[in-house]
Design an enzyme around this catalytic site. Structure first.
Site, short mmCIF file in Angstrom:
data_model
loop_
_atom_site.label_atom_id
_atom_site.label_comp_id
_atom_site.label_asym_id
_atom_site.label_seq_id
_atom_site.Cartn_x
_atom_site.Cartn_y
_atom_site.Cartn_z
N LYS A 135 73.12 113.08 74.77
CA LYS A 135 72.49 111.98 75.49
C LYS A 135 71.78 112.49 76.76
CE LYS A 135 74.79 107.98 75.91
NZ LYS A 135 74.26 106.65 75.61
N MET A 142 84.13 107.21 72.96
CA MET A 142 84.57 107.39 74.34
C MET A 142 84.12 106.21 75.20
SD MET A 142 84.12 111.44 74.85
CE MET A 142 82.58 111.50 74.00
N HIS A 173 79.02 98.71 63.74
CA HIS A 173 79.88 99.88 63.60
C HIS A 173 80.08 100.22 62.12
CE1 HIS A 173 83.78 101.96 63.36
NE2 HIS A 173 83.32 102.58 64.43
N ARG A 185 67.95 109.96 69.95
CA ARG A 185 68.60 111.10 69.29
C ARG A 185 68.15 111.09 67.84
NH1 ARG A 185 74.40 108.11 69.69
NH2 ARG A 185 73.98 106.53 68.17
N GLY A 221 80.71 105.37 69.98
CA GLY A 221 81.80 104.43 70.28
C GLY A 221 83.16 105.06 70.49
N SER A 236 83.81 138.37 38.34
CA SER A 236 83.67 136.98 38.78
C SER A 236 84.91 136.62 39.59
CB SER A 236 83.52 136.07 37.57
OG SER A 236 83.46 134.73 37.99
N ARG A 262 78.31 106.72 81.46
CA ARG A 262 78.51 106.85 80.02
C ARG A 262 78.88 108.28 79.65
NH1 ARG A 262 73.57 103.85 80.19
NH2 ARG A 262 73.74 101.80 79.22
N TYR A 307 75.51 135.18 41.71
CA TYR A 307 75.54 133.74 41.42
C TYR A 307 76.83 133.11 41.91
CZ TYR A 307 78.76 134.82 37.59
OH TYR A 307 79.84 135.24 36.87
N CYS A 344 83.57 131.85 40.55
CA CYS A 344 83.69 130.64 39.74
C CYS A 344 84.85 129.76 40.18
CB CYS A 344 83.77 130.99 38.27
SG CYS A 344 85.19 132.01 37.87
#
Ligand code: PEP
Ligand code: MG
Length: 903
Positions: free
Chosen positions: A36, A117, A478, A362, A115, A790, A106, A877, A857
């Site tokens: 902020k 804090m 919210h 933001r 919301g 693998s 704030r 992979y 895998c």
């Protein structure tokens, strides 16, 4: 030394000021100023209308906790100077009776924690300054309403007097005076309420409400820093992986008022639609209201644009109609911000007597669907590159796009509608509290959390729910914001719902539903249906296809799927798998009809019985492999030999025992004796993997035959040469590999002779044991060594941590809470420990065979952080479950792009 410390402290810069056209900070200083604060500074530099203020840095938060919740000595002087600066900018004086300066205090952490804090508004009001405010604004009612709001917030947040105390006082007052709404209270009524509030504070704390405005300011600053460690904030950080050490900044800013009558308003806006990504202004506002009123869901806000108002059929005017000038200015500001930040913005603004003020900007939270559309659109608009677009989408949320949707053709009973707050459809049992949601989720239930509205205390319940339904609140309530962030389907503001927690019922018109009844919600349309409605699987086309194609251009890792059946293989191909990295052949036998043959084989006491069972299995396996090879064409397919932890396959109850005994021509008692003989204390460390194959070589013989015969047959059918990859499980010694390799190679020769066809195949091993990592060089060395490795990171995690895969759950919860495991090591690779073994194994394998093919895998193949690790190790992979394939494709691309950017 002691004398030097304070001097150093005093020299440190702890406060950064900002006002339109000048700012000491900028958007790049998020770590120090919080999100902020950094963005307020940036907006100020862009000459946007930002109320003047200052940010106290996150370093102060660190120092506050290091010094037993004490603020550093040098801070007071810096704050005093900054307050004076706000005074100069506004022409008001903090604590002055004539022209009082009021400020908002704030929190603002590095990562947004909406919301979580504390915030305190209207600070600087006392019995005297309130009169100045009344005089200067010409509005007594506004002044005393502001003062009572301040006492209420300050009393709750700083002095610890629960907000319920204030609500009760106000309710009583209204009842006694025959009033229903807050708007009916005039200045003198508020003055009476204020006196009652102050008395309640004095009764509770033993001290009068502070009249000294400096005391108020420092109380508020201390409380905001203190709220970093409140339960809500701590839970939020744990769920979102935000380190405790980051701390929050505190922003102190001149107040602007959206509640100064009908030419004032307050609102929130997204520069694009955060639910769908559509390029349109999206947001809500309230006339004559103060900040938190919009998100609190108490009054239902109105849409910003005319178009949105028409679409919603809302009879109240939009901001565009009500305050066209302010609206136009906002549009200009939104455009400036989008170009500056090169991203969709989430904005809070206030209009005071027709004048626009920016309170926050933001990068906006969005659904994954919106993230994909916005990234693709921004790239098309030339604002970002294709690679940046790929980096803009969180791979972990990618599975949201694979959400099912309501089957439009299905019969369904519509109960009611609300707002389409977070897309995706979900069915589940109604629960009315967050604790109940969590409890039922733990029991494996799918639940829909039904509430009037949600608050930050509901985070755990929202997390546990398949869907969320609220009766109040708009698209930025919210519930809506948090559900979108979590990727949980949500319908908000379904006003027809009457929820009665006491009786455990939800009434919609004449329908009464009980907690436990099943409903379906559709977060894309806002519809709520009775029962479980049939759903459709998603189509991956349009923007998704374009973004994933850009990702494929960027990535180096190939992505395969773990697929055991033709159905899985087809699914994997639709998600873009480039092959099969693991076919678990034992899983081909989970089917009720097939499991009998498998049980016969496992329980057979003699080779003869085992061979008879294997003879039944052979044609079934061969047919499955043919289908699999046909589906996958020339793409690589790795088939792993049988690796059943025996306990997963043994008959369990009397009925199963009777059937298997009859097939094996044994009495049930004889079979029971055999089962007891086979029972193991630690089946995961028992007779499985290559051990089973070495003990009963007829098993790998049968499987190799099925694979090779299928490869030849499928190759003929599709007109291609199929080169199967045969993989041995749970190998630790070269000699194990050699014994099994001999069996397989000799079957290959036999099949070649029998069919007159030539076979090409690869023979490799899984790496699932620490010894296999250490001895990877030995396992691969020479012509006859493994052709590929693998990593089976499920077992490798189990065996490295000595933590049972099947019994880990209760330990995991303790260990993650205690911070011993950062995350569940079976979900995200323990890169430092298990990862070290993976690194050693890869290095030693490639040390003897530089071109050795290396893959993974285990489940980690679909975890974005782990995929980045495998990329960094130079793997060929990753292979993961079909639904994770798009996640892995995106994560692999991001790893490659980030590597390039770091160079
Ligand atoms: C592994 O252990 O990582 C693996 C893929 O094998 P399974 O999960 O079948 O034991
Ligand atoms: Mg394994």
């Amino acid at each position: 030394m002691a004398a030097v410390e304070p001097a150093r402290e005093a020299a440190q810069k702890w406060v950064y000021t900002f006002a339109a056209g000048k700012a000491e900070g900028n958007a790049g200083m998020k770590n120090l100023l919080g999100g902020k604060g950094a963005n307020l500074a940036e907006m100020a530099s862009l000459e946007l209308p930002v109320p003047p203020g200052f940010t106290i840095t996150t370093e102060v938060c660190g120092s506050y906790y290091e010094n037993g919740r004490r603020l550093p000595d040098g801070l007071a002087a810096q704050v005093e100077r900054a307050m004076a600066l706000i005074g100069e900018e506004t022409g008001a004086v903090f604590g002055s009776e004539e022209n009082p300066l009021l400020v908002a205090v704030r929190s603002g952490a590095r990562a947004s924690m909406p919301g979580m804090m504390d915030t305190i508004l209207n600070l600087g009001l006392n019995d005297r300054t309130v009169q100045g405010l009344a005089r200067n604004s010409g509005d007594d009612r506004f002044a005393y309403d502001s003062y009572r709001r301040f006492i209420q917030m300050y009393g709750d947040v700083v002095l610890g007097v629960s907000h319920g105390v204030f609500e009760d006082i106000l309710e009583n007052f209204k009842n006694l005076n025959g009033l229903s709404f807050d708007t009916e209270l005039g200045a003198s009524e508020w003055q009476t309420v204020i006196a009652l509030y102050k008395k309640a504070i004095e009764d509770a704390t033993g001290k009068p409400f502070p009249q000294d405005t400096n005391e108020q300011l420092w109380g508020a600053i201390g409380s905001v820093f203190g709220s970093w460690q409140n339960t809500r904030a701590v839970t939020y950080r744990r769920l979102h992986g935000i380190p405790d050490s980051w701390g929050t900044a505190v922003n102190v800013q001149a107040m602007v008022f959206g509640n100064m009558g009908n030419t004032s308003a307050t609102g929130v806006a997204f520069t694009r639609n955060p639910s769908t990504g559509t390029r349109e202004i999206y947001g809500e506002y309230l006339i004559n209201a103060q900040g938190e009123d919009v998100v609190a869901g108490i009054r239902t806000p109105q849409p910003l644009t005319l178009q949105a108002r028409r679409e919603a059929g809302d009879p109240n005017p939009s901001l565009e109609e009500e305050m066209p000038k302010a609206f136009e200015e906002l549009i200009r500001i939104f455009d400036t911000l989008e170009h500056r930040y090169r991203d969709m913005q989430d904005i809070e603004f206030t209009i005071q007597n027709g004048r626009v003020w920016m309170l926050q900007t933001r990068s906006g939270k969005r659904t994954t669907e919106a993230a994909v559309k916005i990234a693709v659109d921004l790239a098309d608009e030339g604002i970002i590159t294709h690679e940046e677009a790929v980096l803009r989408v969180d791979p972990a949320g990618f599975t949201q796009l694979l959400h099912p949707t309501i089957d439009t053709d299905a019969e369904k009973e519509l109960l009611t509608t609300g707002l389409p707050a977070s897309p995706g459809a979900a069915a589940g049992r109604i629960v009315l509290t967050s604790d109940e949601a969590e409890r039922q989720k733990q029991q494996g239930e799918s639940v829909i959390l039904v509430r009037a509205e949600t608050s930050p205390e509901d985070i755990h319940g929202m997390h546990a729910s398949a869907g969320i339904l609220t009766s109040r609140g708009g698209m930025t309530s919210h519930a809506a914001v948090v559900a979108r962030g979590m990727g949980v389907p949500c319908v908000s503001g379904a006003g027809a719902l009457r929820i009665d927690e006491n009786s455990g019922t939800v009434t919609i018109g004449e329908h009464t539903l009980k907690a436990g009844d099943v409903i379906t919600i559709d977060g894309a349309s806002g519809c709520v249906y009775a029962g479980a409605v049939p759903m459709r699987q998603p189509q991956l086309s349009g923007n998704f296809a374009r973004l994933i194609a850009w990702a494929d251009d960027a990535r180096r890792l190939a992505v395969r799927a773990n697929a055991d059946t033709p159905k899985d293989a087809k699914q994997a191909l639709t998600f873009g798998a480039q092959g099969i990295g693991l076919c678990r052949t034992e899983h081909m036998f989970f089917d009720a009809e097939r499991i009998l043959a498998m049980r016969e084989m496992i329980c057979a006491t003699e080779e003869e019985g085992r061979k008879a069972a294997l003879a039944k299995i052979l044609p079934v396996q061969r047919a499955d492999f043919i289908e699999l090879f046909e589906i996958m064409g020339e793409r690589p397919v790795t088939i792993r030999l049988l690796d059943p932890p025996l306990h997963e396959f043994l008959p369990r109850n009397d009925a199963e025992i009777e059937v298997v005994a009859a097939a094996l021509k044994l009495t049930p008692d004889k079979l029971r004796a055999r089962i007891t003989e086979l029972a193991e204390f630690n089946p995961m460390l028992g007779l499985r993997g290559s051990r089973l194959a070495i003990r009963y070589p007829e098993i790998p013989e049968m499987q190799a035959r099925a694979i090779f015969e299928a490869a030849i047959e499928a190759g003929k059918r599709i007109g291609a040469r199929i080169e199967p990859e045969v993989m041995l499980p749970l190998v630790a010694y070269r000699r194990e590999f050699d014994i099994l390799a001999r069996v397989i190679r000799s079957v290959a020769e036999t099949v070649e002779k029998e069919t007159g066809e030539r076979l090409t195949y690869k023979l490799g091993t899984m790496v699932e044991l620490p010894r296999a990592c250490l001895k990877a060089g030995e396992l691969t060395e020479g012509e006859s060594g493994a052709d590929f490795l693998s990593f089976g990171t499920n077992d490798l995690t189990q065996t490295t941590l000595g933590l049972s895969r099947d019994d880990a759950a209760p330990i995991l919860s303790t260990y993650t809470t205690e911070g011993i495991y950062e995350t569940d090591p079976f979900v995200s690779l323990d890169q430092e420990g298990v990862g070290e073994l993976v690194r050693i194994g890869t290095e030693r394998g490639r040390g003897v065979k530089p071109n050795l093919k290396v893959g993974i895998c285990g489940e980690h193949g679909g975890d974005p952080a782990s995929v980045a690790f495998f990329h960094a190790q130079g793997f060929d992979y990753v292979s993961c479950s079909p639904f994770r394939v798009p996640v892995a494709r995106l994560a692999a691309a991001q790893a490659a792009i980030r590597e390039k950017l770091a160079r």
